[in-house]
Design a protein around this motif. Structure first.
Motif, short mmCIF file in Angstrom:
data_model
loop_
_atom_site.label_atom_id
_atom_site.label_comp_id
_atom_site.label_asym_id
_atom_site.label_seq_id
_atom_site.Cartn_x
_atom_site.Cartn_y
_atom_site.Cartn_z
N MET A 1 0.84 -1.19 0.00
CA MET A 1 0.00 0.00 0.00
C MET A 1 0.88 1.24 0.00
SD MET A 1 -3.12 1.15 2.52
CE MET A 1 -2.17 1.45 3.98
N GLU A 2 0.40 2.27 -0.65
CA GLU A 2 1.11 3.54 -0.68
C GLU A 2 1.21 4.14 0.72
OE1 GLU A 2 -1.56 3.27 -4.35
OE2 GLU A 2 -1.72 2.77 -2.26
N LYS A 3 2.09 5.12 0.87
CA LYS A 3 2.29 5.78 2.16
C LYS A 3 1.06 6.58 2.55
CE LYS A 3 5.25 8.96 4.62
NZ LYS A 3 6.40 9.85 4.56
N VAL A 4 0.60 6.39 3.78
CA VAL A 4 -0.55 7.11 4.31
C VAL A 4 -0.04 8.27 5.14
CG1 VAL A 4 -2.59 6.96 5.79
CG2 VAL A 4 -1.92 4.99 4.41
N ILE A 5 -0.54 9.46 4.84
CA ILE A 5 -0.20 10.67 5.61
C ILE A 5 -1.42 11.05 6.43
CG2 ILE A 5 0.38 13.12 5.46
CD1 ILE A 5 1.85 12.43 2.82
N LEU A 6 -1.24 11.22 7.74
CA LEU A 6 -2.30 11.71 8.61
C LEU A 6 -2.02 13.18 8.89
CD1 LEU A 6 -2.61 8.81 11.20
CD2 LEU A 6 -3.84 9.11 9.05
N ARG A 7 -3.06 14.00 8.75
CA ARG A 7 -2.91 15.43 9.01
C ARG A 7 -4.26 15.99 9.44
NH1 ARG A 7 -5.53 18.15 5.14
NH2 ARG A 7 -5.64 17.31 3.02
N ASN A 8 -4.21 17.20 10.03
CA ASN A 8 -5.46 17.85 10.41
C ASN A 8 -6.26 18.22 9.17
OD1 ASN A 8 -3.62 18.91 12.99
ND2 ASN A 8 -5.70 18.28 13.46
N GLY A 64 -9.67 9.00 4.09
CA GLY A 64 -10.25 8.68 5.39
C GLY A 64 -10.35 9.92 6.26
N ASN A 65 -11.19 9.82 7.31
CA ASN A 65 -11.40 10.95 8.23
C ASN A 65 -11.89 10.42 9.57
OD1 ASN A 65 -13.98 12.97 9.11
ND2 ASN A 65 -12.03 13.97 8.85
N ILE A 66 -11.52 11.14 10.62
CA ILE A 66 -12.06 10.87 11.95
C ILE A 66 -12.26 12.22 12.64
CG2 ILE A 66 -9.82 10.66 13.11
CD1 ILE A 66 -11.14 8.39 14.81
N VAL A 67 -13.32 12.31 13.42
CA VAL A 67 -13.60 13.52 14.20
C VAL A 67 -13.85 13.13 15.65
CG1 VAL A 67 -14.51 14.84 12.26
CG2 VAL A 67 -16.06 13.47 13.62
N VAL A 89 -15.78 7.36 11.84
CA VAL A 89 -14.51 7.04 11.19
C VAL A 89 -14.89 6.62 9.78
CG1 VAL A 89 -12.48 5.56 11.18
CG2 VAL A 89 -13.53 6.21 13.35
N SER A 90 -14.39 7.35 8.80
CA SER A 90 -14.77 7.10 7.42
C SER A 90 -13.54 6.75 6.59
CB SER A 90 -15.39 8.36 6.81
OG SER A 90 -16.43 8.85 7.61
N VAL A 91 -13.66 5.71 5.79
CA VAL A 91 -12.61 5.32 4.85
C VAL A 91 -13.30 4.96 3.54
CG1 VAL A 91 -10.73 3.72 4.36
CG2 VAL A 91 -11.11 4.50 6.70
N GLN A 96 -10.80 0.42 2.40
CA GLN A 96 -11.18 -0.24 3.65
C GLN A 96 -10.45 -1.57 3.78
OE1 GLN A 96 -15.48 -0.33 3.76
NE2 GLN A 96 -15.61 1.90 3.81
N GLY A 97 -10.20 -1.98 5.02
CA GLY A 97 -9.54 -3.25 5.28
C GLY A 97 -8.02 -3.18 5.15
N LYS A 98 -7.48 -1.97 5.07
CA LYS A 98 -6.03 -1.79 4.91
C LYS A 98 -5.39 -1.14 6.13
CE LYS A 98 -6.63 -1.50 -0.01
NZ LYS A 98 -5.77 -1.72 -1.12
N GLY A 99 -6.16 -0.97 7.22
CA GLY A 99 -5.61 -0.40 8.44
C GLY A 99 -5.69 1.10 8.55
N ILE A 100 -6.31 1.76 7.59
CA ILE A 100 -6.37 3.23 7.62
C ILE A 100 -7.27 3.71 8.77
CG2 ILE A 100 -7.11 5.28 6.34
CD1 ILE A 100 -6.21 3.72 3.78
N GLY A 101 -8.40 3.06 8.98
CA GLY A 101 -9.27 3.43 10.11
C GLY A 101 -8.54 3.28 11.43
N ALA A 102 -7.78 2.21 11.60
CA ALA A 102 -7.00 2.00 12.84
C ALA A 102 -5.96 3.10 13.00
CB ALA A 102 -6.34 0.63 12.81
N MET A 103 -5.33 3.51 11.91
CA MET A 103 -4.35 4.61 11.99
C MET A 103 -5.01 5.89 12.47
SD MET A 103 -2.15 4.33 8.52
CE MET A 103 -1.57 2.76 7.92
N LEU A 104 -6.21 6.15 11.97
CA LEU A 104 -6.92 7.37 12.36
C LEU A 104 -7.31 7.32 13.84
CD1 LEU A 104 -9.09 7.78 9.18
CD2 LEU A 104 -7.46 9.46 10.03
N ILE A 105 -7.75 6.17 14.31
CA ILE A 105 -8.14 6.04 15.71
C ILE A 105 -6.91 6.16 16.58
CG2 ILE A 105 -9.06 4.47 17.47
CD1 ILE A 105 -10.92 3.37 15.24
#
Length: 105
Positions: A1-8, A64-67, A89-91, A96-105
């Motif tokens: 999977m490509e690199k996931v960047i988390l940001r505000n 993805g997004n989490i609030v 938590v939206s992906v 989905q199923g790639k761990g992005i939701g878990a990263m956001l949490i």
């Protein structure tokens, strides 16, 4: 999977996040969905925690997004406890199923 960047999340992301959230939840539990509208309304609520509003981005695309929001739980003898809740938590379905939701949490 490509690199996931988390940001505000930024104001320029608002429409993209709402559309992504609608796509992520569309027809999952009931016909249609309202999670995208909930996020739209939460941003203007005093309990919304802007500093904990994150998006997940891959190659410049919001996937993805989490609030988070301030809440209260009523315990024994009507005693209230301040807590922080998250959701939705939206992906995007294709991510989905790639761990992005878990990263956001």
């Amino acid at each position: 999977m490509e690199k996931v960047i988390l940001r505000n999340e930024m104001p320029s992301d608002y429409r993209v996040v709402e559309e992504m959230t609608r796509e992520a939840f569309w027809n999952n539990h009931v016909p249609g969905c309202d999670e995208h509208y909930l996020i739209h309304m939460m941003r203007n609520c005093h309990s919304f925690i802007k500093e904990l509003d994150f998006v997940a981005e891959i190659d410049g695309k919001v996937v993805g997004n989490i609030v988070y929001a301030k809440s209260k739980i009523m315990g024994d003898k009507s005693k209230y406890h301040d807590v922080i809740t998250f959701g939705s938590v939206s992906v995007l379905p294709e991510y989905q199923g790639k761990g992005i939701g878990a990263m956001l949490i």
